[in-house]
Scaffold this active site. Structure first.
Site, PDB file in Angstrom:
ATOM      1  N   MET A 181       9.290  -8.341  28.224  1.00  0.00           N
ATOM      2  CA  MET A 181       8.761  -9.619  27.720  1.00  0.00           C
ATOM      3  C   MET A 181       8.270  -9.426  26.278  1.00  0.00           C
ATOM      4  O   MET A 181       7.417 -10.171  25.800  1.00  0.00           O
ATOM      5  CB  MET A 181       7.626 -10.119  28.619  1.00  0.00           C
ATOM      6  CG  MET A 181       8.128 -10.418  30.038  1.00  0.00           C
ATOM      7  SD  MET A 181       7.153 -11.634  30.944  1.00  0.00           S
ATOM      8  CE  MET A 181       5.566 -10.840  31.005  1.00  0.00           C
ATOM      9  N   GLY A 203       5.423   2.677  26.023  1.00  0.00           N
ATOM     10  CA  GLY A 203       5.924   2.655  27.407  1.00  0.00           C
ATOM     11  C   GLY A 203       7.317   2.044  27.459  1.00  0.00           C
ATOM     12  O   GLY A 203       8.243   2.601  28.072  1.00  0.00           O
ATOM     13  N   HIS A 204       7.488   0.875  26.799  1.00  0.00           N
ATOM     14  CA  HIS A 204       8.822   0.250  26.769  1.00  0.00           C
ATOM     15  C   HIS A 204       9.821   1.186  26.076  1.00  0.00           C
ATOM     16  O   HIS A 204      10.967   1.323  26.511  1.00  0.00           O
ATOM     17  CB  HIS A 204       8.789  -1.054  25.959  1.00  0.00           C
ATOM     18  CG  HIS A 204       7.952  -2.143  26.561  1.00  0.00           C
ATOM     19  ND1 HIS A 204       6.787  -2.591  25.968  1.00  0.00           N
ATOM     20  CD2 HIS A 204       8.115  -2.886  27.668  1.00  0.00           C
ATOM     21  CE1 HIS A 204       6.273  -3.562  26.701  1.00  0.00           C
ATOM     22  NE2 HIS A 204       7.052  -3.767  27.736  1.00  0.00           N
ATOM     23  N   GLY A 261       9.448   0.249  34.410  1.00  0.00           N
ATOM     24  CA  GLY A 261       8.354   1.219  34.405  1.00  0.00           C
ATOM     25  C   GLY A 261       7.607   1.219  35.735  1.00  0.00           C
ATOM     26  O   GLY A 261       7.484   0.188  36.401  1.00  0.00           O
ATOM     27  N   ASP A 295       4.252  -1.151  36.677  1.00  0.00           N
ATOM     28  CA  ASP A 295       4.391  -2.319  37.558  1.00  0.00           C
ATOM     29  C   ASP A 295       5.103  -1.846  38.823  1.00  0.00           C
ATOM     30  O   ASP A 295       6.263  -2.170  39.057  1.00  0.00           O
ATOM     31  CB  ASP A 295       5.195  -3.412  36.847  1.00  0.00           C
ATOM     32  CG  ASP A 295       4.457  -3.935  35.631  1.00  0.00           C
ATOM     33  OD1 ASP A 295       3.509  -4.699  35.803  1.00  0.00           O
ATOM     34  OD2 ASP A 295       4.820  -3.542  34.506  1.00  0.00           O
ATOM     35  N   GLN A 324       6.442  -4.401  41.274  1.00  0.00           N
ATOM     36  CA  GLN A 324       7.619  -5.060  40.686  1.00  0.00           C
ATOM     37  C   GLN A 324       8.862  -4.177  40.835  1.00  0.00           C
ATOM     38  O   GLN A 324       9.942  -4.648  41.216  1.00  0.00           O
ATOM     39  CB  GLN A 324       7.347  -5.357  39.212  1.00  0.00           C
ATOM     40  CG  GLN A 324       8.583  -5.768  38.432  1.00  0.00           C
ATOM     41  CD  GLN A 324       8.261  -6.195  37.020  1.00  0.00           C
ATOM     42  OE1 GLN A 324       7.791  -7.300  36.800  1.00  0.00           O
ATOM     43  NE2 GLN A 324       8.511  -5.352  36.038  1.00  0.00           N
ATOM     44  N   VAL A 326       3.587   5.555  31.113  1.00  0.00           N
ATOM     45  CA  VAL A 326       3.202   6.217  29.862  1.00  0.00           C
ATOM     46  C   VAL A 326       1.735   5.852  29.597  1.00  0.00           C
ATOM     47  O   VAL A 326       1.365   4.680  29.646  1.00  0.00           O
ATOM     48  CB  VAL A 326       4.099   5.776  28.691  1.00  0.00           C
ATOM     49  CG1 VAL A 326       3.655   6.432  27.396  1.00  0.00           C
ATOM     50  CG2 VAL A 326       5.555   6.126  28.993  1.00  0.00           C
ATOM     51  N   SER A 339       1.107  -4.271  27.446  1.00  0.00           N
ATOM     52  CA  SER A 339       0.998  -5.263  26.367  1.00  0.00           C
ATOM     53  C   SER A 339      -0.335  -5.986  26.462  1.00  0.00           C
ATOM     54  O   SER A 339      -0.891  -6.437  25.466  1.00  0.00           O
ATOM     55  CB  SER A 339       2.140  -6.275  26.474  1.00  0.00           C
ATOM     56  OG  SER A 339       3.370  -5.590  26.508  1.00  0.00           O
ATOM     57  N   ARG A 340      -0.860  -6.112  27.680  1.00  0.00           N
ATOM     58  CA  ARG A 340      -2.116  -6.859  27.873  1.00  0.00           C
ATOM     59  C   ARG A 340      -3.346  -6.071  27.410  1.00  0.00           C
ATOM     60  O   ARG A 340      -4.432  -6.650  27.314  1.00  0.00           O
ATOM     61  CB  ARG A 340      -2.266  -7.269  29.337  1.00  0.00           C
ATOM     62  CG  ARG A 340      -1.298  -8.383  29.723  1.00  0.00           C
ATOM     63  CD  ARG A 340      -1.580  -8.923  31.111  1.00  0.00           C
ATOM     64  NE  ARG A 340      -0.868 -10.153  31.346  1.00  0.00           N
ATOM     65  CZ  ARG A 340       0.244 -10.258  32.087  1.00  0.00           C
ATOM     66  NH1 ARG A 340       0.760  -9.205  32.654  1.00  0.00           N
ATOM     67  NH2 ARG A 340       0.818 -11.430  32.254  1.00  0.00           N
TER      68      ARG A 340
HETATM   69  O1  PAF Z   1       7.879  -6.277  33.460  1.00  0.00           O
HETATM   70  C1  PAF Z   1       8.167  -7.225  32.708  1.00  0.00           C
HETATM   71  O2  PAF Z   1       8.015  -7.164  31.495  1.00  0.00           O
HETATM   72  C2  PAF Z   1       8.704  -8.505  33.337  1.00  0.00           C
HETATM   73  O3  PAF Z   1       8.118  -8.768  34.562  1.00  0.00           O
HETATM   74  C3  PAF Z   1      10.239  -8.530  33.444  1.00  0.00           C
HETATM   75  C4  PAF Z   1      10.743  -7.455  34.392  1.00  0.00           C
HETATM   76  C5  PAF Z   1      10.864  -8.322  32.070  1.00  0.00           C
HETATM   77  C6  PAF Z   1      10.706  -9.873  33.985  1.00  0.00           C
HETATM   78  O4  PAF Z   1      10.300 -10.926  33.171  1.00  0.00           O
END
Ligand code: PAF
Length: 284
Positions: free
Chosen positions: A30, A36-37, A148, A151, A154, A177, A187-188
């Site tokens: 997002m 981390g990304h 990652g 989450d 997720q 990370v 990000s938050r």
């Molecule tokens: O983890 C995230 O950044 C979001 O939940 C994702 C997987 C990109 C879906 O919008």
């Protein structure tokens, strides 16, 4: 690096690469990219011939009153970071491109595993995630997608969706990370004041303390969770959403350490909802 905003050119670009026999990795994000990304991007680079990153703040995974409007947006620096990491494509669609119809659109619901942990306090959140991730997998028909472990729920929900729907994509989970002081990158974290950021260290510290206790033989699951709660409450004003020790795959609460486990927690510090988790090596 190509920046693509529309769906058809994106699908075409990836399909062409795959026709040439290239292995394509996808990193869905997002935006507001952090190290981390970028570690996901680097893993994708190592394992694939081409890497696509999607940047889309997905409205359907935010409940009313959550931080959709305030979600950090740093597109210019995100694109620069992707360029420096050697990303081949960035797909950054508009909301209207992703959701052109009315509100009653088809959505993907993964049962069971979405109900506890974050699913309990964020109703509809995982339906938004699985719907958009499914759409992204159709728009960007990659070989592998990287998520990652921060989450963690997720990641497990997406793995479950891919298994249940026989989606032709491999899901790779990558380690959390952390900042040098232990705070899981997110990000938050940008929402935290200096003092709140200091306070937030209680998350990783309490998780590490619990894993050390487990390693030294402690097996009382309720006692371990109480210890984590106490450490978090002792660090400052906070609202604890959950602290749970769960089966690492089904995410159901564990009664004893008889299978791989995960300690998961979510708390609110100020207006920032933070999550963290750690795996537990259980002698089997
Ligand atoms: O983890 C995230 O950044 C979001 O939940 C994702 C997987 C990109 C879906 O919008």
């Amino acid at each position: 690096m190509e920046l693509i905003h529309e769906i058809d050119p994106c699908r075409l670009a990836i399909t062409n690469l795959r026709r040439k026999g290239k292995r394509v990795g996808l990193v869905p994000t997002m935006g507001a990219l952090h190290t981390g990304h970028l570690s996901l991007v680097r893993t994708a680079r190592d394992m694939c011939d081409a890497v696509a990153v999607s940047i889309f703040v997905n409205p359907t995974q935010f409940s009313p009153g959550e931080d959709y409007d305030a979600y950090p947006k740093t597109m210019e620096s995100d694109l620069e970071a992707c360029r420096l990491e050697g990303v081949d494509f960035v797909f950054s669609p508009s909301v209207i491109a992703m959701y052109p119809g009315d509100a009653d659109q088809t959505s993907v619901h993964v049962a069971g595993i979405t109900e506890g942990l974050c699913g309990a306090s964020r109703p509809g959140h995982f339906d938004g995630v699985t719907t958009v991730v499914n759409k992204l997998f159709n728009i960007i028909p990659a070989d592998v997608a990287y998520f990652g472990e921060k989450d963690y729920q997720q990641l497990m929900v997406i793995k479950r969706m891919v298994d249940d729907l026989n989606l032709p994509i491999e899901i790779v989970g990558c380690p959390i990370v952390r900042e040098q002081d232990g705070l899981a990158m997110s990000s938050r974290n940008a929402y935290l004041s200096g003092q709140q950021r200091e306070q937030a260290l209680c998350l990783s510290r309490s998780l590490m303390a619990a894993t050390e206790e487990i390693a030294s033989g402690v097996v009382d699951i309720d006692g371990l969770c109480d210890g984590i709660r106490e450490a978090i409450l002792g660090a400052g004003p906070v609202e604890i959403d959950y602290v749970e020790i769960v089966d690492a795959f089904t995410l159901t609460p564990l009664r004893e350490f008889d299978r791989p486990a995960r300690i998961c927690l979510a708390v609110r510090i100020g207006r920032c909802r933070l999550i963290d988790n750690v795996g537990v090596d259980v002698p089997l």
